[in-house]
Write a protein that holds these residues in place. Structure first.
Motif, mmCIF file in Angstrom:
data_model
loop_
_atom_site.group_PDB
_atom_site.id
_atom_site.type_symbol
_atom_site.label_atom_id
_atom_site.label_comp_id
_atom_site.label_asym_id
_atom_site.label_seq_id
_atom_site.Cartn_x
_atom_site.Cartn_y
_atom_site.Cartn_z
ATOM 1 N N GLU A 94 0.825 -1.205 0.000
ATOM 2 C CA GLU A 94 0.000 0.000 0.000
ATOM 3 C C GLU A 94 0.864 1.262 0.000
ATOM 4 O O GLU A 94 0.617 2.218 -0.746
ATOM 5 C CB GLU A 94 -0.906 0.022 1.235
ATOM 6 N N SER A 139 -13.385 6.121 0.245
ATOM 7 C CA SER A 139 -12.324 5.152 -0.009
ATOM 8 C C SER A 139 -12.706 4.264 -1.185
ATOM 9 O O SER A 139 -13.871 3.887 -1.345
ATOM 10 C CB SER A 139 -12.088 4.282 1.231
ATOM 11 N N ASN A 140 -11.711 3.908 -1.978
ATOM 12 C CA ASN A 140 -11.927 3.035 -3.124
ATOM 13 C C ASN A 140 -11.245 1.677 -2.984
ATOM 14 O O ASN A 140 -11.199 0.895 -3.933
ATOM 15 C CB ASN A 140 -11.412 3.712 -4.407
ATOM 16 N N TRP A 141 -10.708 1.423 -1.783
ATOM 17 C CA TRP A 141 -9.981 0.155 -1.578
ATOM 18 C C TRP A 141 -10.199 -0.277 -0.128
ATOM 19 O O TRP A 141 -9.447 0.082 0.745
ATOM 20 C CB TRP A 141 -8.504 0.343 -1.893
ATOM 21 N N GLN A 142 -11.260 -1.036 0.093
ATOM 22 C CA GLN A 142 -11.655 -1.395 1.451
ATOM 23 C C GLN A 142 -11.718 -2.909 1.598
ATOM 24 O O GLN A 142 -12.184 -3.615 0.704
ATOM 25 C CB GLN A 142 -13.010 -0.783 1.789
ATOM 26 N N VAL A 143 -11.271 -3.377 2.753
ATOM 27 C CA VAL A 143 -11.233 -4.821 3.013
ATOM 28 C C VAL A 143 -11.586 -5.088 4.473
ATOM 29 O O VAL A 143 -11.406 -4.238 5.345
ATOM 30 C CB VAL A 143 -9.835 -5.410 2.724
ATOM 31 N N CYS A 169 -9.360 0.717 5.266
ATOM 32 C CA CYS A 169 -9.251 1.372 3.960
ATOM 33 C C CYS A 169 -7.782 1.367 3.560
ATOM 34 O O CYS A 169 -6.980 2.152 4.069
ATOM 35 C CB CYS A 169 -9.773 2.801 4.033
ATOM 36 N N ARG A 170 -7.433 0.505 2.630
ATOM 37 C CA ARG A 170 -6.027 0.340 2.268
ATOM 38 C C ARG A 170 -5.480 1.559 1.535
ATOM 39 O O ARG A 170 -4.291 1.884 1.669
ATOM 40 C CB ARG A 170 -5.855 -0.925 1.425
ATOM 41 N N ASP A 171 -6.327 2.224 0.754
ATOM 42 C CA ASP A 171 -5.835 3.386 0.025
ATOM 43 C C ASP A 171 -5.550 4.562 0.954
ATOM 44 O O ASP A 171 -4.554 5.275 0.793
ATOM 45 C CB ASP A 171 -6.810 3.801 -1.086
ATOM 46 N N THR A 267 -11.685 -5.079 -3.628
ATOM 47 C CA THR A 267 -12.243 -4.116 -2.690
ATOM 48 C C THR A 267 -13.689 -4.490 -2.400
ATOM 49 O O THR A 267 -14.398 -5.018 -3.277
ATOM 50 C CB THR A 267 -12.165 -2.674 -3.227
#
Length: 302
Positions: A94, A139-143, A169-171, A267
């Motif tokens: 990331e 956020s556009n990158w969630q896990v 939220c990785r981003d 995501t």
């Protein structure tokens, strides 16, 4: 022996869940009251519960038929980061925009004496099994992050173990480490459950299998598993740092980090079903939605 909480009419009930799957109603109002009762009698919580349900008849409903609540009202949920090699690798990815062989401050904390610890959630932000977790709108990158949770008393003694979902939220975290609170803390960004496995009934907490599954429209997109044996730090070590110059409250939960990270291209999307299963504890299942999609107020008194 596992302890669950469930809703009956407008009341919350505490229950003992046996290995056979039977649920016995307990008179204590919450887990910590049960622990205090046991200590007053000079018994372990498991011994106390075994005595309470001896000769009793289980309730007429199975676990699957109950409306489960968080097994403990955790006043605070804390979390540890970069405690598994897989987590360190994901954080590096990331922070460097996808450079697999890059070295960052995450390598430093992975090797450091002091672990990464942060306040993840409060009682009003934490949901239980079957409830909805929320996605961040920016956020556009969630896990999800599947983690073993330690249930602690005010002295830092491990009362039991539960499953936890540390939504991330990785981003946002990758953009700048100072954004960690925003990458980790928002409405319904944490879930715990479905039960608390009493500590004395776990032979080896470093030999528990953890599984994370994610479904979208009925299709399984993620199915990963690992073991707590991959944990770099000892559980007592994490607790020692958490309580150092800090005040713990009965029922505090400490999530111990994740060893399961979905593929980098994945995501979460609204409607995704997340299942986190830990051996001997059960399956913590939640559906992810955006906050504006909720049809009722967030916090509901249990």
């Amino acid at each position: 022996m596992r302890i669950v909480r469930y809703r009956e009419a407008s009341f919350s009930r505490l229950g003992a869940l046996t290995e056979e799957g039977a649920v016995y109603q307990l008179e204590a109002s919450d887990l910590m009251e049960l622990v205090d009762e046991a200590r007053a009698k000079g018994l372990s919580p498991s011994e106390h519960v075994t005595g309470l349900i001896a000769g009793k008849v289980p309730i007429a409903f199975s676990l699957e038929e109950l409306e489960l609540l968080t097994p403990v009202d955790a006043p605070e949920v804390w979390a540890a980061g970069v405690t598994y090699l897989r987590s360190k690798e994901a954080r590096n990815y990331e922070a460097t925009g996808g450079k697999l062989d890059a070295t960052t401050f995450y390598d430093k904390v992975y090797e450091a004496e002091r672990p990464e610890l942060f306040l993840k959630s409060t009682l009003a932000r934490t949901v239980g099994p079957g409830q909805r977790v929320c996605l961040r709108s920016d956020s556009n990158w969630q896990v999800p992050e599947a983690e073993l949770g330690l249930v602690l008393d005010r002295e830092g003694i491990i009362i039991g173990y539960t499953a936890g979902n540390d939504m991330s939220c990785r981003d946002i975290e990758g953009e700048n480490p100072l954004y960690l609170p925003q990458a980790k803390v928002w409405s319904r960004s944490c879930s715990i459950g479905p039960a608390v496995r009493l500590a004395e009934t776990v032979a080896d907490p470093y030999a528990l299998q953890i599984i994370c599954r994610i479904y979208r429209n009925g299709e399984k997109l993620v199915d990963e598993q690992a073991s707590t044996g991959m944990l770099k730090r000892r559980l007592e070590e994490l607790v020692t740092f958490l309580k150092r110059d800090n005040e713990l409250y009965d029922g505090t939960v400490l999530l111990t980090g994740t060893c399961l990270v979905p593929p980098n291209q994945f995501t979460l999307d609204s409607g995704d079903r997340i299942e986190i299963e830990i051996e001997g504890i059960g399956i913590l299942a939640n559906t992810a939605v955006y906050k504006h999609e909720l049809t009722q107020p967030f916090y509901q008194t249990n």
